[in-house]
Design an enzyme around this catalytic site. Structure first.
Site, PDB file in Angstrom:
ATOM      1  N   ASP A  33       1.447   2.524   3.485  1.00 17.44           N
ATOM      2  CA  ASP A  33       0.604   3.722   3.334  1.00 17.44           C
ATOM      3  C   ASP A  33       1.461   4.978   3.393  1.00 17.44           C
ATOM      4  O   ASP A  33       0.985   6.051   3.799  1.00 17.44           O
ATOM      5  CB  ASP A  33      -0.508   3.759   4.389  1.00 17.44           C
ATOM      6  CG  ASP A  33      -1.611   4.758   4.018  1.00 17.44           C
ATOM      7  OD1 ASP A  33      -1.683   5.179   2.848  1.00 17.44           O
ATOM      8  OD2 ASP A  33      -2.380   5.144   4.913  1.00 17.44           O
ATOM      9  N   HIS A  46       0.877  -1.201   0.000  1.00 17.10           N
ATOM     10  CA  HIS A  46       0.000   0.000   0.000  1.00 17.10           C
ATOM     11  C   HIS A  46       0.898   1.230   0.000  1.00 17.10           C
ATOM     12  O   HIS A  46       1.467   1.604   1.030  1.00 17.10           O
ATOM     13  CB  HIS A  46      -0.902  -0.001   1.232  1.00 17.10           C
ATOM     14  CG  HIS A  46      -1.948   1.072   1.191  1.00 17.10           C
ATOM     15  ND1 HIS A  46      -3.300   0.813   1.302  1.00 17.10           N
ATOM     16  CD2 HIS A  46      -1.850   2.417   1.029  1.00 17.10           C
ATOM     17  CE1 HIS A  46      -3.974   1.945   1.229  1.00 17.10           C
ATOM     18  NE2 HIS A  46      -3.110   2.944   1.070  1.00 17.10           N
ATOM     19  N   HIS A  52       1.643   5.342  -1.643  1.00 18.44           N
ATOM     20  CA  HIS A  52       1.285   6.540  -2.415  1.00 18.44           C
ATOM     21  C   HIS A  52       2.535   7.109  -3.055  1.00 18.44           C
ATOM     22  O   HIS A  52       3.465   7.519  -2.358  1.00 18.44           O
ATOM     23  CB  HIS A  52       0.639   7.591  -1.508  1.00 18.44           C
ATOM     24  CG  HIS A  52      -0.669   7.143  -0.949  1.00 18.44           C
ATOM     25  ND1 HIS A  52      -1.865   7.322  -1.602  1.00 18.44           N
ATOM     26  CD2 HIS A  52      -0.960   6.469   0.194  1.00 18.44           C
ATOM     27  CE1 HIS A  52      -2.847   6.794  -0.882  1.00 18.44           C
ATOM     28  NE2 HIS A  52      -2.326   6.271   0.211  1.00 18.44           N
ATOM     29  N   LYS A  81      -9.083  -0.150  -6.041  1.00 18.96           N
ATOM     30  CA  LYS A  81      -9.081   0.443  -4.702  1.00 18.96           C
ATOM     31  C   LYS A  81     -10.336   1.267  -4.499  1.00 18.96           C
ATOM     32  O   LYS A  81     -10.625   2.160  -5.291  1.00 18.96           O
ATOM     33  CB  LYS A  81      -7.842   1.355  -4.544  1.00 18.96           C
ATOM     34  CG  LYS A  81      -7.807   2.187  -3.264  1.00 18.96           C
ATOM     35  CD  LYS A  81      -7.582   1.367  -2.011  1.00 18.96           C
ATOM     36  CE  LYS A  81      -7.643   2.213  -0.746  1.00 18.96           C
ATOM     37  NZ  LYS A  81      -6.532   3.118  -0.566  1.00 18.96           N
ATOM     38  N   HIS A 112      -4.677  -0.712   5.557  1.00 22.01           N
ATOM     39  CA  HIS A 112      -4.148   0.045   6.705  1.00 22.01           C
ATOM     40  C   HIS A 112      -5.063  -0.011   7.920  1.00 22.01           C
ATOM     41  O   HIS A 112      -5.538   1.026   8.391  1.00 22.01           O
ATOM     42  CB  HIS A 112      -3.835   1.491   6.328  1.00 22.01           C
ATOM     43  CG  HIS A 112      -4.899   2.194   5.523  1.00 22.01           C
ATOM     44  ND1 HIS A 112      -6.195   2.292   5.931  1.00 22.01           N
ATOM     45  CD2 HIS A 112      -4.831   2.833   4.340  1.00 22.01           C
ATOM     46  CE1 HIS A 112      -6.890   2.958   5.022  1.00 22.01           C
ATOM     47  NE2 HIS A 112      -6.081   3.298   4.053  1.00 22.01           N
ATOM     48  N   HIS A 164     -10.372   1.347   1.609  1.00 25.09           N
ATOM     49  CA  HIS A 164     -10.138   2.286   2.718  1.00 25.09           C
ATOM     50  C   HIS A 164     -11.400   2.246   3.566  1.00 25.09           C
ATOM     51  O   HIS A 164     -12.405   2.857   3.210  1.00 25.09           O
ATOM     52  CB  HIS A 164      -9.867   3.696   2.182  1.00 25.09           C
ATOM     53  CG  HIS A 164      -9.578   4.689   3.274  1.00 25.09           C
ATOM     54  ND1 HIS A 164      -8.427   5.449   3.315  1.00 25.09           N
ATOM     55  CD2 HIS A 164     -10.277   5.026   4.397  1.00 25.09           C
ATOM     56  CE1 HIS A 164      -8.439   6.220   4.395  1.00 25.09           C
ATOM     57  NE2 HIS A 164      -9.559   5.983   5.060  1.00 25.09           N
TER      58      HIS A 164
END
Lengths: 349, 349
Positions: free
Chosen positions: A254, A13, A15, A109, A182, A148
């Site tokens: 994350d 995970h 970004h 996602k 997460h 999420h």
């Protein structure tokens, strides 16, 4: 000197953002990870085959390994291979579209609308009938659903309140692989035993901090993230399944970079930047608990089993040599900025 | 235009700080309040008669009303009189000392050690035997005890966990007037009915915000305070007793200025700055609930009854004319900076 070798570490995970930020952070992940699941919450979000391909190409460009052939996205001449596992931003998609994009994506996602950075185009209600065609197609095509999982309720309750959505989805789509991303609560940990098709990623920072670290002393904007760090008993529950490398949990950092002025500001953006320090801190943590032997499963083997993937070879050797974390990487302040970790990366093969 | 007049508004919990900050903020409180209970957590804390007198003199100097005669601390020629009600930082004091300082102080303020800004010299354990001589002397001399009631536990639990200390003190010293300062929880509200000698102050910001406002969307450093804002049901409980002007509750702003660079920083200091906008925002709030008639009791009459004080005359007239809050007062960012409140101060007599 104690050393520990990790094979094919994976960040399930991540970004990577876009533009200058992408150029700053992508090489940091590529240095120590074999691959990462790349989140699609760009502006605008990644929702088409062309978006996915173009974003993947920008990632390779940022890594200095431009694609030689547009038809072969995976070809590269760089020995330090890093695989960006691409995701599509959940919308109600037609089966035909999903079939066409299947080979370009790793997963879809799902964000509840407005729940975190750049998630405005997410799902505004969990209407089973509206979602059914998409989720049935994903099941049939074996496309995992990454979620999420937060409601728009009180910040400390958002994840726990979301559990009934997980239950609804997991029970209605038993062949769909669903990953609770997460996770931050004991409630989510407890869900792992309830449904065979429910899995979870856990970040580094949620293994280490609670709300006390964010707002118990001075307020620490660089530890502010979504979902927010929870109570001590929640952290304990996460730590327990991570340290034992529970077969349904995977490491997902994350890691979410923001420029310093967006963190130390009147309205501070959510996200903790951990990618370049994650393996070192995980070694230190697992070593402290005498569980180093389980780290390989947590940072790679479990993900390989759950998703049925075979990452490119990468061998990362760490040692218990102190490592002082830089104050910044580019314009991004990492977790533990300026502090010294007990473990460092010795070598990457 | 609707108007509402408040007589002798009192701020029963205020941080005026020292030096340049004192010069910035003291006149802002003096403009709209008749008086305020001034917190003693300076560096070093206010612990002697000389400290109290010198601090009071610095406050008057900051207000442009220097004392003409050291023997008469209350004498001033300024029509806009503002009474700083001085407090002593709790330590174990001898009765002789308390007798000597009695006329210079309004109350003694107790901080658990390290619990908030400049509280390092506070009480590190609530040992009844160690505290008994001081508290018995305070009882006898009718010196109220004001308490920052938090344990060093998990940040969301600290106030609720402190309730047994309130119970121990209230039951062991039934003649001691004990004020639970800046309460933030339903647990503290419920305590008001349990002991006749327990009272409470409530801030403006805890009537308006929960943790959601601090860390539910972007993180808002200017809303970060100690005790931290709690859950929605806690705010509801506070609002209920404030709006009905429960006779045991008083307004205390806990207005706590920090320079902007200490709020929008890597480690953000705790405190919300509300003094110059408090009466306007309280009028708006009480008006919204149709309870304007109770505001006088909440901001003055209850405190007069509880403490038996007669403040200097001041009449503050507000109207429902919009008021845009300045971005800063000096170098301090207030609550609602740049936003428009529904009520403004028309006139002060």
């Amino acid at each position: 000197m104690k050393t520990h070798t990790l094979l094919m570490p994976l960040d399930m995970h991540l970004h990577l953002r876009d533009g200058v930020m992408l150029e700053t952070v992508a090489p940091l992940s590529a240095y120590s990870f074999s691959g990462a699941v790349v989140m699609p919450n760009l502006v605008p979000p990644v929702t088409t085959k062309e978006d996915v391909q173009a974003y993947k190409e920008r990632i390779f460009t940022a890594l200095g390994t431009p694609l030689s052939d547009e038809d072969d996205l995976f070809e590269t001449t760089n020995a330090d291979y890093f695989e960006p596992m691409m995701t599509l931003f959940y919308q109600h998609y037609e089966r035909d579209f999903l079939e066409e994009v299947r080979d370009d994506i790793f997963a879809v996602k799902l964000y509840p609308a407005g729940i975190t950075t750049n998630s405005e185009g997410g799902v505004s209600s969990f209407d089973l009938d509206a979602m059914r065609p998409t989720l049935e197609a994903m099941s049939a095509l074996e496309i995992p659903l990454l979620i999420h999982g937060e409601t728009d309720g009180f910040v400390m309750d958002r994840e726990a309140e979301f559990m009934n959505v997980y239950e609804m989805l997991a029970s209605n789509f038993p062949d769909l692989k669903i990953v609770m991303e997460h996770i931050t609560t004991k409630a989510a940990v407890d869900m792992l035993e309830q449904y065979p098709n429910l899995y979870a990623t856990i970040t580094l920072h949620h293994l280490l901090i609670t709300l006390d670290d964010v707002a118990g002393g001075l307020m620490r904007p660089h530890l502010f993230c979504k979902p927010i760090a929870k109570r001590p008993e929640d952290r304990e529950a996460l730590l327990e399944v991570a340290l034992e490398a529970h077969p349904k949990v995977m490491f997902g950092s994350d890691s979410a970079p923001h420029p310093q002025h967006k963190k130390e500001a009147c309205g501070c953006a959510a996200g903790v930047f951990t990618a370049p320090i994650a393996l070192q801190a995980l070694c230190e943590l697992f070593d402290q608990y005498g569980k180093l032997e389980n780290l390989q499963a947590f940072v790679s083997d479990n993900a390989q089993s759950i998703y049925g993937i075979c990452p490119e070879f990468k061998e990362v050797t760490l040692s218990d040599t102190p490592f002082t974390v830089p104050a910044k990487y580019g314009d991004v302040v990492p977790m533990f900025a300026g502090e010294t970790l007990g473990w460092s990366i010795e070598d990457v093969l």
